[in-house]
Design a protein around this motif. Structure first.
Motif, PDB file in Angstrom:
ATOM      1  N   LEU A 188      39.373  52.581  47.914  1.00 29.88           N
ATOM      2  CA  LEU A 188      40.381  52.642  46.861  1.00 29.88           C
ATOM      3  C   LEU A 188      40.282  51.375  46.013  1.00 29.88           C
ATOM      4  O   LEU A 188      40.583  50.281  46.466  1.00 29.88           O
ATOM      5  CB  LEU A 188      41.792  52.767  47.455  1.00 29.88           C
ATOM      6  CG  LEU A 188      42.938  52.857  46.450  1.00 29.88           C
ATOM      7  CD1 LEU A 188      42.791  54.080  45.563  1.00 29.88           C
ATOM      8  CD2 LEU A 188      44.285  52.866  47.160  1.00 29.88           C
ATOM      9  N   TYR A 189      39.815  51.509  44.795  1.00 35.85           N
ATOM     10  CA  TYR A 189      39.622  50.400  43.865  1.00 35.85           C
ATOM     11  C   TYR A 189      38.507  49.444  44.309  1.00 35.85           C
ATOM     12  O   TYR A 189      38.392  48.341  43.789  1.00 35.85           O
ATOM     13  CB  TYR A 189      40.909  49.603  43.658  1.00 35.85           C
ATOM     14  CG  TYR A 189      42.048  50.413  43.121  1.00 35.85           C
ATOM     15  CD1 TYR A 189      41.843  51.437  42.201  1.00 35.85           C
ATOM     16  CD2 TYR A 189      43.350  50.166  43.544  1.00 35.85           C
ATOM     17  CE1 TYR A 189      42.895  52.185  41.706  1.00 35.85           C
ATOM     18  CE2 TYR A 189      44.409  50.916  43.066  1.00 35.85           C
ATOM     19  CZ  TYR A 189      44.172  51.933  42.154  1.00 35.85           C
ATOM     20  OH  TYR A 189      45.221  52.668  41.682  1.00 35.85           O
ATOM     21  N   ASN A 190      37.683  49.858  45.286  1.00 37.76           N
ATOM     22  CA  ASN A 190      36.621  48.968  45.791  1.00 37.76           C
ATOM     23  C   ASN A 190      37.167  47.585  46.125  1.00 37.76           C
ATOM     24  O   ASN A 190      36.604  46.558  45.756  1.00 37.76           O
ATOM     25  CB  ASN A 190      35.487  48.854  44.774  1.00 37.76           C
ATOM     26  CG  ASN A 190      34.738  50.162  44.597  1.00 37.76           C
ATOM     27  OD1 ASN A 190      34.539  50.906  45.552  1.00 37.76           O
ATOM     28  ND2 ASN A 190      34.338  50.459  43.375  1.00 37.76           N
ATOM     29  N   SER A 191      38.266  47.552  46.858  1.00 39.27           N
ATOM     30  CA  SER A 191      38.968  46.298  47.124  1.00 39.27           C
ATOM     31  C   SER A 191      38.230  45.422  48.127  1.00 39.27           C
ATOM     32  O   SER A 191      37.645  45.913  49.089  1.00 39.27           O
ATOM     33  CB  SER A 191      40.362  46.598  47.686  1.00 39.27           C
ATOM     34  OG  SER A 191      41.104  47.412  46.808  1.00 39.27           O
ATOM     35  N   TYR A 192      38.279  44.118  47.894  1.00 40.91           N
ATOM     36  CA  TYR A 192      37.767  43.159  48.868  1.00 40.91           C
ATOM     37  C   TYR A 192      38.497  41.831  48.673  1.00 40.91           C
ATOM     38  O   TYR A 192      38.995  41.523  47.590  1.00 40.91           O
ATOM     39  CB  TYR A 192      36.251  42.965  48.729  1.00 40.91           C
ATOM     40  CG  TYR A 192      35.792  42.505  47.373  1.00 40.91           C
ATOM     41  CD1 TYR A 192      35.779  41.150  47.035  1.00 40.91           C
ATOM     42  CD2 TYR A 192      35.357  43.425  46.416  1.00 40.91           C
ATOM     43  CE1 TYR A 192      35.349  40.722  45.788  1.00 40.91           C
ATOM     44  CE2 TYR A 192      34.923  42.997  45.163  1.00 40.91           C
ATOM     45  CZ  TYR A 192      34.917  41.647  44.862  1.00 40.91           C
ATOM     46  OH  TYR A 192      34.491  41.231  43.623  1.00 40.91           O
ATOM     47  N   PRO A 193      38.588  41.031  49.732  1.00 39.73           N
ATOM     48  CA  PRO A 193      39.286  39.749  49.616  1.00 39.73           C
ATOM     49  C   PRO A 193      38.439  38.717  48.890  1.00 39.73           C
ATOM     50  O   PRO A 193      37.211  38.714  48.996  1.00 39.73           O
ATOM     51  CB  PRO A 193      39.518  39.342  51.077  1.00 39.73           C
ATOM     52  CG  PRO A 193      38.415  40.000  51.819  1.00 39.73           C
ATOM     53  CD  PRO A 193      38.159  41.306  51.109  1.00 39.73           C
ATOM     54  N   THR A 217      42.776  39.081  46.447  1.00 32.21           N
ATOM     55  CA  THR A 217      41.815  40.185  46.501  1.00 32.21           C
ATOM     56  C   THR A 217      41.345  40.508  45.090  1.00 32.21           C
ATOM     57  O   THR A 217      41.891  40.024  44.097  1.00 32.21           O
ATOM     58  CB  THR A 217      42.448  41.464  47.093  1.00 32.21           C
ATOM     59  OG1 THR A 217      43.502  41.901  46.223  1.00 32.21           O
ATOM     60  CG2 THR A 217      43.002  41.235  48.490  1.00 32.21           C
ATOM     61  N   LYS A 218      40.347  41.363  45.030  1.00 31.20           N
ATOM     62  CA  LYS A 218      39.865  41.847  43.739  1.00 31.20           C
ATOM     63  C   LYS A 218      39.462  43.301  43.915  1.00 31.20           C
ATOM     64  O   LYS A 218      39.048  43.723  44.997  1.00 31.20           O
ATOM     65  CB  LYS A 218      38.677  41.025  43.258  1.00 31.20           C
ATOM     66  CG  LYS A 218      38.202  41.366  41.838  1.00 31.20           C
ATOM     67  CD  LYS A 218      37.151  40.380  41.386  1.00 31.20           C
ATOM     68  CE  LYS A 218      36.617  40.730  39.999  1.00 31.20           C
ATOM     69  NZ  LYS A 218      37.693  40.708  38.995  1.00 31.20           N
ATOM     70  N   GLY A 219      39.591  44.078  42.853  1.00 27.67           N
ATOM     71  CA  GLY A 219      39.181  45.473  42.888  1.00 27.67           C
ATOM     72  C   GLY A 219      38.700  45.915  41.520  1.00 27.67           C
ATOM     73  O   GLY A 219      38.829  45.171  40.540  1.00 27.67           O
ATOM     74  N   THR A 220      38.167  47.101  41.468  1.00 26.37           N
ATOM     75  CA  THR A 220      37.632  47.597  40.194  1.00 26.37           C
ATOM     76  C   THR A 220      38.498  48.690  39.597  1.00 26.37           C
ATOM     77  O   THR A 220      38.108  49.337  38.642  1.00 26.37           O
ATOM     78  CB  THR A 220      36.211  48.140  40.394  1.00 26.37           C
ATOM     79  OG1 THR A 220      36.245  49.187  41.369  1.00 26.37           O
ATOM     80  CG2 THR A 220      35.280  47.045  40.861  1.00 26.37           C
ATOM     81  N   GLY A 221      39.676  48.902  40.158  1.00 26.49           N
ATOM     82  CA  GLY A 221      40.526  49.986  39.677  1.00 26.49           C
ATOM     83  C   GLY A 221      41.474  49.531  38.586  1.00 26.49           C
ATOM     84  O   GLY A 221      41.356  48.445  38.025  1.00 26.49           O
ATOM     85  N   THR A 222      42.458  50.368  38.307  1.00 26.85           N
ATOM     86  CA  THR A 222      43.440  50.081  37.269  1.00 26.85           C
ATOM     87  C   THR A 222      44.178  48.787  37.577  1.00 26.85           C
ATOM     88  O   THR A 222      44.698  48.609  38.673  1.00 26.85           O
ATOM     89  CB  THR A 222      44.449  51.245  37.166  1.00 26.85           C
ATOM     90  OG1 THR A 222      43.734  52.439  36.897  1.00 26.85           O
ATOM     91  CG2 THR A 222      45.449  50.988  36.060  1.00 26.85           C
ATOM     92  N   VAL A 280      43.402  45.367  40.741  1.00 26.93           N
ATOM     93  CA  VAL A 280      44.123  44.927  41.932  1.00 26.93           C
ATOM     94  C   VAL A 280      43.352  45.312  43.181  1.00 26.93           C
ATOM     95  O   VAL A 280      42.464  46.157  43.146  1.00 26.93           O
ATOM     96  CB  VAL A 280      45.539  45.543  41.989  1.00 26.93           C
ATOM     97  CG1 VAL A 280      46.360  45.093  40.818  1.00 26.93           C
ATOM     98  CG2 VAL A 280      45.468  47.061  42.046  1.00 26.93           C
ATOM     99  N   GLY A 281      43.676  44.671  44.300  1.00 24.49           N
ATOM    100  CA  GLY A 281      43.034  44.974  45.565  1.00 24.49           C
ATOM    101  C   GLY A 281      44.053  45.233  46.653  1.00 24.49           C
ATOM    102  O   GLY A 281      45.149  44.663  46.641  1.00 24.49           O
TER     103      GLY A 281
END
Length: 208
Positions: free
Chosen positions: A121-126, A177-182, A185-186
Motif C-alpha cells: 500500500l503506497y510502497n511504504s518504507y521507513p 516513512t515514505k511512500g509513492t501513493g497519494t 505518505v507511508g
C-alpha cells in the motif's frame, strides 16, 4: 497439502489487491507426487537473542483498515510474511510508531534488528528508525537513531549501538516513512523484531 495461499505480491502503482474467486486445481496423472516437510517458521540468527515464552510484545497503534494485522505478536511469530500494521507516519513522516519487547529480565544487548518489507500500500518504507531502552517500560532513553533507504526488496534494518547495554525493555521506533501513493505518505509496519546479543565491546552500560 492442507493449506493453500495465493498471494498478490505487487500491483500496478498503488493498486488495491483484489480477487473475485479462488480455486484449487486437482492433481494430474502425469505429475509425480512430492511431499514437502514444513520447516519451523521461527529461526534466529546467530547474533540474535532467542525469544522465550516470557517475552511480551506491545505496539503503539493499529490501522483500522487492517484488523488482521493488529496483533502485536505478529512482530515476533517467526514469519516474515506476516506483519503488524500501525498508523500512517504523517505526510513524509511526523508521528513516531513503535514496537516494544519486554524480555522479562535484564539482559546485555548490543542493539536491535527489524525486518520491514516494503508495504504494497503506497510502497511504504521507513526512512528513519531508532532504538530506545528502559528499565521499567515507562521512562525511555534513546540510544541510537538511524536514517535508512528503501527499495522493493525486504529491508533488514539493524541498529547497532557500538557498545553493550543491560536492559529489560527495548523499543524499536519508526520515526518517519515514505511512500509513492497519494500525499506521499507511508504506513508504519514491521514483520519481525529481534534483539541483538552483546558483542565484544569494551563498554557495557546499565539501565538498572
Amino acid at each position: 497439502a492442507q493449506y493453500v495461499k495465493y498471494s498478490t505480491l505487487a500491483t500496478n502503482g498503488a493498486g488495491v489487491a483484489q480477487m473475485a474467486e479462488l480455486r484449487v486445481l486437482d492433481a494430474k496423472d502425469n505429475y509425480d507426487d512430492i511431499t514437502i516437510e514444513t520447516l519451523p517458521l521461527f529461526s534466529v540468527a546467530e547474533d540474535e537473542i532467542a525469544p522465550t515464552g516470557e517475552w511480551e510484545i506491545s505496539v503503539s497503534s493499529t490501522h483500522g483498515s487492517f484488523a488482521e494485522n493488529a496483533d502485536a505478536n505478529l512482530v515476533m511469530d517467526g514469519d516474515t510474511e506476516t506483519f503488524w500494521i500501525g498508523l500512517y507516519v504523517g505526510a513524509n513522516g511526523s508521528t513516531e510508531q513503535y514496537a516494544i519487547v519486554n524480555m522479562g529480565e535484564v539482559k546485555a544487548i548490543s542493539g536491535a534488528r527489524a525486518y520491514i518489507p516494503v508495504f504494497s500500500l503506497y510502497n511504504s518504507y521507513p526512512t528513519k528508525v531508532a532504538v530506545s531502552v528502559s528499565d521499567n517500560g515507562t521512562s525511555w532513553t534513546k540510544i541510537k537513531e538511524v536514517a535508512t533507504s528503501g527499495d522493493t526488496a525486504q529491508l533488514v534494518l539493524d541498529v547497532d549501538f557500538g557498545f553493550n547495554i543491560e536492559t529489560q525493555y527495548v523499543k524499536y521506533s519508526i520515526l518517519s516513512t515514505k511512500g509513492t501513493g497519494t500525499g506521499d505518505v507511508g504506513v508504519s509496519h514491521m514483520a519481525e523484531l529481534r534483539v541483538l546479543k552483546a558483542k565484544d565491546y569494551n563498554v557495557t552500560l546499565s539501565m538498572v
